[in-house]
Design a protein around this motif. Structure first.
Motif, PDB file in Angstrom:
ATOM      1  N   MET A 180      -5.953  -1.752  -4.763  1.00 13.00           N
ATOM      2  CA  MET A 180      -5.280  -0.325  -4.760  1.00 13.00           C
ATOM      3  C   MET A 180      -6.159   0.085  -3.509  1.00 13.00           C
ATOM      4  O   MET A 180      -7.306   0.115  -3.548  1.00 13.00           O
ATOM      5  N   SER A 181      -5.549   1.236  -2.921  1.00 15.19           N
ATOM      6  CA  SER A 181      -6.126   2.082  -2.118  1.00 15.19           C
ATOM      7  C   SER A 181      -6.852   3.287  -2.939  1.00 15.19           C
ATOM      8  O   SER A 181      -6.437   3.395  -4.207  1.00 15.19           O
ATOM      9  N   ASP A 200       0.805  -1.303  -0.037  1.00 22.46           N
ATOM     10  CA  ASP A 200       0.065   0.231   0.082  1.00 22.46           C
ATOM     11  C   ASP A 200       0.860   1.205  -0.028  1.00 22.46           C
ATOM     12  O   ASP A 200       0.956   1.991   1.117  1.00 22.46           O
ATOM     13  N   ASP A 201       1.532   1.503  -1.149  1.00 18.18           N
ATOM     14  CA  ASP A 201       2.192   2.685  -1.360  1.00 18.18           C
ATOM     15  C   ASP A 201       1.982   2.934  -2.766  1.00 18.18           C
ATOM     16  O   ASP A 201       2.610   2.461  -3.638  1.00 18.18           O
ATOM     17  N   GLU A 238      -5.166   4.242  -6.694  1.00 20.70           N
ATOM     18  CA  GLU A 238      -5.877   4.291  -7.833  1.00 20.70           C
ATOM     19  C   GLU A 238      -5.805   5.559  -8.534  1.00 20.70           C
ATOM     20  O   GLU A 238      -5.660   5.419  -9.693  1.00 20.70           O
ATOM     21  N   ASP A 239      -6.052   6.687  -7.676  1.00 21.41           N
ATOM     22  CA  ASP A 239      -6.049   8.060  -8.265  1.00 21.41           C
ATOM     23  C   ASP A 239      -4.816   8.160  -8.998  1.00 21.41           C
ATOM     24  O   ASP A 239      -4.468   8.908  -9.943  1.00 21.41           O
ATOM     25  N   TYR A 240      -3.367   8.063  -8.501  1.00 21.39           N
ATOM     26  CA  TYR A 240      -1.893   8.358  -8.982  1.00 21.39           C
ATOM     27  C   TYR A 240      -1.909   7.205 -10.029  1.00 21.39           C
ATOM     28  O   TYR A 240      -1.419   7.638 -11.245  1.00 21.39           O
ATOM     29  N   VAL A 285       2.745   2.510  -8.635  1.00 21.58           N
ATOM     30  CA  VAL A 285       2.788   2.971 -10.077  1.00 21.58           C
ATOM     31  C   VAL A 285       4.068   2.349 -10.610  1.00 21.58           C
ATOM     32  O   VAL A 285       4.133   2.228 -11.976  1.00 21.58           O
ATOM     33  N   LEU A 286       5.052   2.261  -9.718  1.00 19.20           N
ATOM     34  CA  LEU A 286       6.166   1.523 -10.406  1.00 19.20           C
ATOM     35  C   LEU A 286       6.155   0.199 -10.867  1.00 19.20           C
ATOM     36  O   LEU A 286       6.637  -0.150 -11.990  1.00 19.20           O
ATOM     37  N   LEU A 287       5.308  -0.459 -10.188  1.00 13.83           N
ATOM     38  CA  LEU A 287       5.138  -1.982 -10.644  1.00 13.83           C
ATOM     39  C   LEU A 287       4.493  -2.025 -11.897  1.00 13.83           C
ATOM     40  O   LEU A 287       4.852  -2.649 -12.981  1.00 13.83           O
TER      41      LEU A 287
END
Length: 415
Positions: free
Chosen positions: A277-278, A230-231, A282-284, A236-238
């Motif tokens: 995703m949190s 949860d980061d 999800e927004d990012y 995003v990197l994944l």
């Protein structure tokens, strides 16, 4: 340094044209960028023929770009993953049968029709071609382009189910078209007499089924990783690693990278994937891939326009291309009508759906990239010239009118 200069040129052109379009023209981004790059390229072509040194240097930079490699091995994976992430998987699930039929049966029907018509028409222009090269053109021009479709149709005000059909089909038939093109190109390069049916079938299975399987494995693998962290920065990197590593792995395994990225994007962007995703993540993730999609779309159409500087498109090719526009549209109509006729007993497909699906089947950078990948030993200039004419008409002609057409047909249907 030359690579950096080339990328800088593309980014500067894309940024300036995106600004001019947003500030003054206010056309859909895809159409505005294509219009500006084509007009500027025509002006640069004229200046280049006058020997203007700065224009000649730009042309040399453009010649260093391997359009096929840039699009098919790099940009397309990002664009397809981003497009699949945005697609409503629940709506796609409800429309899975028509999407599957249009992406497979429809693409094959269109390929055969376009190939046969071109084979019969070219002798009338005094330029007969072997059927295998006409078949190559059929495979590269038949798939609708997800880049063009996603950039235009999402703002056309279409019914949700119909939009899902068009966008979903464009995502999958791109992979199908690339697989067919690779197969026919292999036969053309080796000679039809030296290739048997088993080799063709093996190539199709490796590219198509292998791409689908790889996308499933990668998508579910990253889904599992997302569920255990949860980061937003790591998540995003994944997703970025999934696209870059997955497309590189697909190239190494000789499977279809486009199909793999579509499947992986659908899995990660599904309801289950989003539950992993949190809300912050999800927004990012959504904003990151929306930005990637916008930047690469701008670069793609800037690149397509600048390619005009180095292409040698004769007047005769333009004439053949205009005839090919009609052939491709008729083939699109037939290739949509036949698959949908199988479903008339199960669901309603009106003339409105047929008209929008036909006119909304846009061609774009993928067709150009495939044509530019042809070796010089084949009739490359002719096929590239015809392809460019069809693509320009598709994006400017069909892209500018699909929204008004859909609105007019909807008004007529409601009376």
């Amino acid at each position: 340094m030359e690579l950096y200069s080339t990328l800088s040129l593309l980014l500067v052109v894309a940024a300036l044209f995106a600004y001019v379009n947003h500030r003054f023209l206010r056309l859909p981004p895809t159409i505005g960028l294509m219009t500006l790059t084509l007009l500027s390229s025509l002006g640069l072509v004229g200046l280049g023929r006058l020997g203007v040194p700065a224009v000649l240097r730009v042309a040399e930079l453009v010649r260093t770009i391997d359009f096929h490699t840039v699009l098919m091995q790099y940009m397309l994976s990002f664009l397809l993953f981003a497009g699949a992430m945005q697609l409503d998987t629940r709506s796609l699930g409800r429309q899975r049968v028509p999407v599957l039929l249009l992406a497979t049966v429809g693409t094959v029907i269109s390929t055969i029709m376009v190939s046969c018509c071109l084979y019969l028409l070219l002798p009338l222009f005094g330029m007969p071609l072997d059927f295998i090269y006409c078949l190559l053109f059929g495979t590269l021009i038949s798939p609708t382009d997800p880049v063009a479709v996603l950039g235009i149709l999402t703002n056309a005000g279409l019914p949700k189910a119909l939009e899902t059909n068009i966008v979903g089909e464009s995502l999958f038939n791109d992979g199908v078209g690339v697989v067919l093109f690779a197969t026919v190109l292999s036969v053309a390069a080796s000679g039809a007499d030296t290739v048997d049916a088993s080799q063709v079938l093996l190539l199709l299975l490796r590219e198509g089924v292998g791409g689908l399987a790889l996308g499933g494995v990668l998508g579910f693998g990253v889904f599992w990783l997302l569920r255990n962290v949860d980061d937003y920065r790591i998540e995003v990197l994944l997703t970025l690693a999934l696209v870059m590593g997955g497309s590189a792995l697909a190239a190494r395994l000789h499977t279809s990278g486009p199909l793999a990225m579509v499947v992986a994007g659908l899995i990660v962007g599904s309801q289950q994937g989003r539950h992993a995703m949190s809300e912050v993540t999800e927004d990012y993730v959504d904003k990151f891939w929306e930005l990637i999609d916008s930047v690469l779309n701008a670069l793609l159409f800037a690149l397509m326009g600048l390619e005009m500087l180095v292409l040698r498109i004769k007047g005769q090719y333009i004439g053949i291309g205009l005839v090919a526009v009609g052939v491709v549209l008729v083939a699109r109509l037939v290739s949509v009508s036949i698959p949908l006729s199988f479903l008339r007993g199960r669901r309603e497909f009106s003339e409105f759906n047929l008209a929008v699906l036909t006119w909304g089947g846009l061609r774009g950078g993928i067709s150009v990239a495939l044509a530019l990948s042809l070796p010089p030993s084949m009739p490359r200039e002719l096929l590239v010239g015809i392809t460019y004419v069809v693509v320009v008409f598709s994006i400017l002609g069909q892209g500018l009118t699909i929204g008004p057409l859909a609105a007019r047909l909807q008004r007529g249907r409601s009376k």
